[in-house]
Design a protein around this motif. Structure first.
Motif, mmCIF file in Angstrom:
data_model
loop_
_atom_site.group_PDB
_atom_site.id
_atom_site.type_symbol
_atom_site.label_atom_id
_atom_site.label_comp_id
_atom_site.label_asym_id
_atom_site.label_seq_id
_atom_site.Cartn_x
_atom_site.Cartn_y
_atom_site.Cartn_z
ATOM 1 N N VAL A 26 0.826 -1.202 0.000
ATOM 2 C CA VAL A 26 0.000 0.000 0.000
ATOM 3 C C VAL A 26 0.864 1.258 0.000
ATOM 4 C CG1 VAL A 26 -1.718 1.325 1.303
ATOM 5 C CG2 VAL A 26 -1.994 -1.154 1.032
ATOM 6 N N HIS A 65 -4.171 -5.292 8.194
ATOM 7 C CA HIS A 65 -4.403 -4.883 6.808
ATOM 8 C C HIS A 65 -4.598 -3.377 6.753
ATOM 9 C CE1 HIS A 65 -4.811 -9.062 5.717
ATOM 10 N NE2 HIS A 65 -5.663 -9.212 6.720
ATOM 11 N N ARG A 66 -4.558 -2.843 5.546
ATOM 12 C CA ARG A 66 -4.714 -1.397 5.370
ATOM 13 C C ARG A 66 -5.486 -1.120 4.092
ATOM 14 N NH1 ARG A 66 0.317 2.552 4.541
ATOM 15 N NH2 ARG A 66 -0.750 4.551 4.572
ATOM 16 N N TRP A 67 -6.409 -0.172 4.179
ATOM 17 C CA TRP A 67 -7.201 0.280 3.038
ATOM 18 C C TRP A 67 -7.001 1.784 2.916
ATOM 19 C CZ3 TRP A 67 -8.609 -3.252 6.621
ATOM 20 C CH2 TRP A 67 -9.099 -4.489 6.196
ATOM 21 N N SER A 104 -5.749 -1.883 -1.355
ATOM 22 C CA SER A 104 -5.510 -2.709 -0.177
ATOM 23 C C SER A 104 -4.672 -3.912 -0.585
ATOM 24 C CB SER A 104 -6.834 -3.175 0.443
ATOM 25 O OG SER A 104 -7.532 -4.002 -0.455
ATOM 26 N N ALA A 154 -6.665 -8.591 2.376
ATOM 27 C CA ALA A 154 -7.616 -7.733 3.102
ATOM 28 C C ALA A 154 -9.032 -8.125 2.691
ATOM 29 C CB ALA A 154 -7.352 -6.263 2.785
#
Length: 134
Positions: free
Chosen positions: A15, A39-41, A57, A61
């Motif tokens: 990301v 996780h990352r969005w 993401s 995720a």
């Protein structure tokens, strides 16, 4: 009744590496950055198009590890979802900004037989990105 697109997901392996491509290269604005459960969005907004977002993401995720691994392999090979097609009112300037950022150029701007003038790149994860002159 009205209907509109709210967001479109794009899977990336890193990301942090994707942010400069979408923010600086394409000129999108970060509107949300959420981390949860490892996780990352990151949501990017489109100037002049409120309510529409692109969300990047990692492959796992919201997916199982097996599904995430399969999706990751497809993206890296350039066979993942897409291409993702963006429209710009200045193809040459957008192309040069992306090229200057170090993005992998797949196709320089050309007039296509079916109509649009367009160009193509890969984002840092390998996603196929096309730019059309609006």
């Amino acid at each position: 009744m009205t209907i509109s697109l709210a967001y479109s997901p794009i899977t990336v392996d890193d990301v942090d590496a994707a942010i400069p491509f979408y923010r600086d290269g394409l000129g999108l604005e970060i509107v949300n950055d959420v981390a949860y459960d490892g996780h990352r969005w990151v949501s990017f907004g489109f100037p002049g198009q409120p309510g529409l977002s692109l969300v990047v993401s990692d492959p796992t995720a919201g997916r199982s590890p097996d599904d995430g691994d399969q999706l990751q392999r497809l993206v890296v090979k350039g066979s993942g979802p897409g291409p993702y097609v963006f429209a710009t009112d200045d193809l040459d300037a957008t192309f040069e900004r992306l090229r200057a950022s170090g993005a992998e150029v797949l196709q320089e701007p050309i007039e296509q037989a079916w109509g649009p003038r367009d160009a193509a790149f890969r984002d840092p994860a390998g996603n196929h990105i096309r730019l059309n002159q609006a």
